[in-house]
Motif scaffolding. Structure first.
Motif, PDB file in Angstrom:
ATOM      1  N   LYS A  95      -1.378   1.493  34.645  1.00  0.00           N
ATOM      2  CA  LYS A  95       0.164   1.686  35.342  1.00  0.00           C
ATOM      3  C   LYS A  95       0.823   2.722  34.341  1.00  0.00           C
ATOM      4  CE  LYS A  95       0.948  -2.859  37.184  1.00  0.00           C
ATOM      5  NZ  LYS A  95       1.478  -4.043  36.995  1.00  0.00           N
ATOM      6  N   PRO A  96       1.406   3.732  34.952  1.00  0.00           N
ATOM      7  CA  PRO A  96       2.410   4.631  34.262  1.00  0.00           C
ATOM      8  C   PRO A  96       3.394   4.101  33.410  1.00  0.00           C
ATOM      9  CG  PRO A  96       2.873   4.955  36.391  1.00  0.00           C
ATOM     10  CD  PRO A  96       1.835   3.833  36.343  1.00  0.00           C
ATOM     11  N   GLY A  97       3.357   3.967  32.207  1.00  0.00           N
ATOM     12  CA  GLY A  97       4.259   3.559  31.236  1.00  0.00           C
ATOM     13  C   GLY A  97       4.996   4.567  30.545  1.00  0.00           C
ATOM     14  N   LEU A  98       5.674   4.246  29.426  1.00  0.00           N
ATOM     15  CA  LEU A  98       6.509   5.290  28.636  1.00  0.00           C
ATOM     16  C   LEU A  98       5.585   6.394  28.033  1.00  0.00           C
ATOM     17  CD1 LEU A  98       9.018   6.610  27.577  1.00  0.00           C
ATOM     18  CD2 LEU A  98       8.963   4.719  25.770  1.00  0.00           C
ATOM     19  N   ARG A  99       4.421   5.765  27.421  1.00  0.00           N
ATOM     20  CA  ARG A  99       3.550   6.723  26.775  1.00  0.00           C
ATOM     21  C   ARG A  99       2.761   7.708  27.881  1.00  0.00           C
ATOM     22  NH1 ARG A  99      -1.603   4.503  23.150  1.00  0.00           N
ATOM     23  NH2 ARG A  99      -2.411   6.757  22.677  1.00  0.00           N
ATOM     24  N   PHE A 100       2.414   7.307  28.832  1.00  0.00           N
ATOM     25  CA  PHE A 100       1.884   7.979  29.999  1.00  0.00           C
ATOM     26  C   PHE A 100       2.757   9.331  30.376  1.00  0.00           C
ATOM     27  CE2 PHE A 100       2.005   9.102  34.462  1.00  0.00           C
ATOM     28  CZ  PHE A 100       0.424   9.685  34.606  1.00  0.00           C
TER      29      PHE A 100
ATOM     30  N   CYS B  65       5.373  10.414  28.567  1.00  0.00           N
ATOM     31  CA  CYS B  65       5.740  11.148  27.668  1.00  0.00           C
ATOM     32  C   CYS B  65       4.471  12.303  27.714  1.00  0.00           C
ATOM     33  CB  CYS B  65       5.885  10.425  26.279  1.00  0.00           C
ATOM     34  SG  CYS B  65       7.427   9.749  26.063  1.00  0.00           S
ATOM     35  N   ARG B  66       3.292  11.647  27.776  1.00  0.00           N
ATOM     36  CA  ARG B  66       2.239  12.706  27.953  1.00  0.00           C
ATOM     37  C   ARG B  66       2.022  13.756  28.854  1.00  0.00           C
ATOM     38  NH1 ARG B  66      -3.535  13.130  28.421  1.00  0.00           N
ATOM     39  NH2 ARG B  66      -4.185  14.930  26.951  1.00  0.00           N
ATOM     40  N   PHE B  67       2.618  13.110  30.261  1.00  0.00           N
ATOM     41  CA  PHE B  67       2.705  13.885  31.277  1.00  0.00           C
ATOM     42  C   PHE B  67       3.461  14.714  31.334  1.00  0.00           C
ATOM     43  CE2 PHE B  67       4.409  14.913  35.368  1.00  0.00           C
ATOM     44  CZ  PHE B  67       3.370  14.559  36.536  1.00  0.00           C
ATOM     45  N   PHE B  68       4.893  14.998  30.730  1.00  0.00           N
ATOM     46  CA  PHE B  68       5.924  15.951  30.223  1.00  0.00           C
ATOM     47  C   PHE B  68       5.390  16.885  29.296  1.00  0.00           C
ATOM     48  CE2 PHE B  68       9.313  17.311  27.799  1.00  0.00           C
ATOM     49  CZ  PHE B  68      10.187  18.000  29.040  1.00  0.00           C
ATOM     50  N   TRP B  69       4.390  16.374  28.232  1.00  0.00           N
ATOM     51  CA  TRP B  69       4.082  17.189  27.397  1.00  0.00           C
ATOM     52  C   TRP B  69       3.092  18.448  27.763  1.00  0.00           C
ATOM     53  CZ3 TRP B  69       4.914  18.539  22.247  1.00  0.00           C
ATOM     54  CH2 TRP B  69       4.122  19.234  21.801  1.00  0.00           C
ATOM     55  N   LEU B  70       2.171  17.914  28.785  1.00  0.00           N
ATOM     56  CA  LEU B  70       1.169  18.644  29.474  1.00  0.00           C
ATOM     57  C   LEU B  70       1.857  19.470  30.299  1.00  0.00           C
ATOM     58  CD1 LEU B  70      -1.698  16.048  29.909  1.00  0.00           C
ATOM     59  CD2 LEU B  70      -1.606  18.026  28.360  1.00  0.00           C
ATOM     60  N   THR B  71       2.760  19.118  31.238  1.00  0.00           N
ATOM     61  CA  THR B  71       3.285  20.049  32.389  1.00  0.00           C
ATOM     62  C   THR B  71       4.406  20.909  31.575  1.00  0.00           C
ATOM     63  OG1 THR B  71       4.940  18.183  32.657  1.00  0.00           O
ATOM     64  CG2 THR B  71       2.881  18.231  34.088  1.00  0.00           C
ATOM     65  N   MET B  72       5.145  20.504  30.745  1.00  0.00           N
ATOM     66  CA  MET B  72       6.300  21.495  30.194  1.00  0.00           C
ATOM     67  C   MET B  72       6.186  21.933  28.831  1.00  0.00           C
ATOM     68  SD  MET B  72       7.972  21.229  32.756  1.00  0.00           S
ATOM     69  CE  MET B  72       9.494  22.200  32.428  1.00  0.00           C
ATOM     70  N   ILE B  73       5.298  21.136  28.009  1.00  0.00           N
ATOM     71  CA  ILE B  73       4.917  21.957  26.652  1.00  0.00           C
ATOM     72  C   ILE B  73       3.779  22.581  26.321  1.00  0.00           C
ATOM     73  CG2 ILE B  73       5.152  21.457  24.182  1.00  0.00           C
ATOM     74  CD1 ILE B  73       7.838  20.824  25.611  1.00  0.00           C
ATOM     75  N   ALA B  74       2.413  22.148  26.292  1.00  0.00           N
ATOM     76  CA  ALA B  74       1.329  22.453  26.312  1.00  0.00           C
ATOM     77  C   ALA B  74       0.249  21.737  26.941  1.00  0.00           C
ATOM     78  CB  ALA B  74       0.872  22.350  24.761  1.00  0.00           C
ATOM     79  N   PRO B  75      -0.339  22.628  27.685  1.00  0.00           N
ATOM     80  CA  PRO B  75      -0.236  24.118  28.029  1.00  0.00           C
ATOM     81  C   PRO B  75       0.900  24.429  28.698  1.00  0.00           C
ATOM     82  CG  PRO B  75      -1.699  23.126  29.575  1.00  0.00           C
ATOM     83  CD  PRO B  75      -1.500  21.755  28.613  1.00  0.00           C
TER      84      PRO B  75
END
Length: 302
Positions: free
Chosen positions: A229-234, A236-246
């Motif tokens: 299930k997509p929780g907070l950690r998921f 946060c990493r989703f945002f990192w991959l789409t908006m930060i790196a790459p």
């Protein structure tokens, strides 16, 4: 390299930078289906698998939208481009239908993810509205395709069959990126420029809102097959991959913003070098593949 160009089994040939070249290739995704095929990373894989969910019905919608105008165009060269565009998109539809069947065979609930896309596309009946939406969506797909060809990190660690499919698709999206806009101009020849502009940006606003809503809605449906299930950690990493790196989605923002300029025209963006590099990569990749990996790319019989 042998490819089936326009279904005719012709040998690969040199082309000018803006020629639309339908390549009838098979990528055998079902034979090479794999969970987390991108760098063994579930989120990276989700970000690309989620795009394929949109494509079969979306590409059928694009073909219907532009083919509607073929017989009415005074510009026969544009009519010919529509035909080349339609053949490319038909091959894309076929390969992504197989891709989505592979997802279903891996346990993903593809019908649930596709349902609202199919329903929404079927509701849009007005030919002019359809071509405005096609133009907007084609700009989004061209934007994502440019990122795919420019930034090798997006597909780093991908299973070969998947990488070849997405690189092929990205190349052809760039080759035909201006066709929908040219048809839009022809279809709205008598429309005031201010009205055309307002309808164009309204269609883009609708496209972005619809894409984000459906994509994010599909995330928990997709993850059920992985038992997560997509929780907070998921997220946060989703945002990192789409908006930060790459930061693939972040990289798309400037080109998407360009669509909102009154002087927008996809032909004003010089992608000749990108197209040439994409063609060279694809030709080298297909010439040098090893059949031992089970991901051979072959033309259909003529």
């Amino acid at each position: 390299m042998t490819v089936d160009v326009n279904g005719g089994g012709a040998e690969a040939r040199s082309t000018d930078d803006w020629e639309i070249v339908p390549r009838n290739l098979h990528f055998n995704i079902r034979a090479n289906r794999k969970r987390h095929w991108l760098d063994d990373d579930p989120i990276k894989t989700l970000l690309i698998d989620g795009l394929s969910i949109f494509l079969p019905e979306g590409e059928r919608f694009f073909i219907r939208s532009l083919k509607h105008y073929t017989a009415h165009l005074e510009d026969r060269a544009l009519a010919a481009e529509i035909n080349g565009y339609a053949v490319q998109e038909a091959f894309h539809t076929r390969e992504h239908e197989e891709y989505n069947r592979a997802l279903a065979e891996l346990g993903y609930d593809v019908p649930a993810m596709e349902k609202q896309i199919d329903t929404t596309m079927a509701m849009i009946k007005n030919p002019v509205h359809r071509v405005f939406l096609t133009c907007a969506i084609e700009h989004v797909t061209a934007t994502l395709s440019m990122q795919t060809l420019r930034h090798a990190d997006i597909l780093h660690g991908a299973v070969s069959a998947y990488k070849r499919l997405w690189m092929w698709h990205a190349l052809e999206e760039i080759e035909h990126k201006a066709v929908a806009y040219d048809v839009l101009l022809a279809a709205t020849k008598g429309m005031p420029s201010w009205k055309r502009y307002l309808m164009r940006i309204t269609a883009m606003n609708s496209t972005i809102a619809f894409f984000l809503y459906i994509f994010l809605r599909n995330v928990p449906i997709y993850l059920r097959a992985d038992g997560t299930k997509p929780g907070l950690r998921f997220w946060c990493r989703f945002f990192w991959l789409t908006m930060i790196a790459p930061g693939t989605w972040r990289r798309c923002v400037p080109m998407l913003a360009y669509y909102y300029m009154p002087w927008f025209n996809p032909r004003n963006s010089d992608d000749a070098n990108l197209v040439r590099r994409g063609r060279e990569w694809l030709e080298k990749e297909l010439d040098g593949y090893s059949s031992a990996d089970g991901s051979a790319v072959r033309p259909s019989p003529a």
